[in-house]
Design a protein around this motif. Sequence first.
Motif, PDB file in Angstrom:
ATOM      1  N   SER A 122      28.520  38.535 -18.160  1.00  0.00           N
ATOM      2  CA  SER A 122      27.868  39.089 -17.007  1.00  0.00           C
ATOM      3  C   SER A 122      27.252  40.310 -17.198  1.00  0.00           C
ATOM      4  O   SER A 122      27.519  40.971 -18.439  1.00  0.00           O
ATOM      5  CB  SER A 122      29.011  39.467 -15.802  1.00  0.00           C
TER       6      SER A 122
ATOM      7  N   THR B 189      24.680  32.411 -17.729  1.00  0.00           N
ATOM      8  CA  THR B 189      24.713  33.122 -16.559  1.00  0.00           C
ATOM      9  C   THR B 189      23.637  33.338 -15.972  1.00  0.00           C
ATOM     10  O   THR B 189      22.785  33.444 -16.629  1.00  0.00           O
ATOM     11  CB  THR B 189      25.543  34.504 -17.030  1.00  0.00           C
TER      12      THR B 189
ATOM     13  N   THR C  72      22.170  36.580 -13.762  1.00  0.00           N
ATOM     14  CA  THR C  72      22.469  37.840 -13.198  1.00  0.00           C
ATOM     15  C   THR C  72      21.163  38.508 -12.588  1.00  0.00           C
ATOM     16  O   THR C  72      20.239  37.889 -12.541  1.00  0.00           O
ATOM     17  CB  THR C  72      22.797  38.677 -14.598  1.00  0.00           C
TER      18      THR C  72
ATOM     19  N   PHE D 275      27.761  31.685 -12.789  1.00  0.00           N
ATOM     20  CA  PHE D 275      27.676  31.203 -14.043  1.00  0.00           C
ATOM     21  C   PHE D 275      27.508  29.478 -13.915  1.00  0.00           C
ATOM     22  O   PHE D 275      28.233  28.979 -12.926  1.00  0.00           O
ATOM     23  CB  PHE D 275      28.856  31.204 -15.304  1.00  0.00           C
TER      24      PHE D 275
END
Length: 175
Positions: A111, A134, A136, A119
């Motif tokens: 992260s 992931t 973000t 994810f």
Amino acid sequence: DGRLQWLQHHGVTGSTRLAGIAELPGRAVVGLGSFDKSVQFGNDIFAANTSDQDLFITAWGPDGQVLWARKGGGVYDATPIDITTDDKGGIYFCGNIVGVIRFDNGLSIQSKDGNSDLFLGAYSSSGALQWARTFTGEQVQECSRMLWQNKQIYLSGYTLGRFNYGGKDINPNDG
């Protein structure tokens, strides 16, 4: 007709939870879940890396025998949310992560900061990890459900703050 076909117990110590199941070709079933101490699938015993929860993906045959099991874990929380399959046996899963997840094959995802990030990942029907990634952004990104339909993954969830998904900048001004 409502008759029990098979039943399995896998928790050893701590909390073990199944987040979702999906059907594979040939009446096999694949499941996604979490554990915080230890869990056993066939002869494989997985121990959580820390006291936070790690994730597992496992497949059971039509009679309930464990076909394979895989672990993903690391530092802080890996929260598995949903799982789906395609018509060729590909397995897709989503969840939320704070920290790092290391998968059995050595791939790691992380992260961005102390906020939850979304994810996605994929396994083959034989249990080989295909990819994991992931997504973000500025604050929180989480998935809530997923579906494989018409050769595409459909994903629902929410974001707080802007984030980039598939090259598109998403800015939910009101959160």
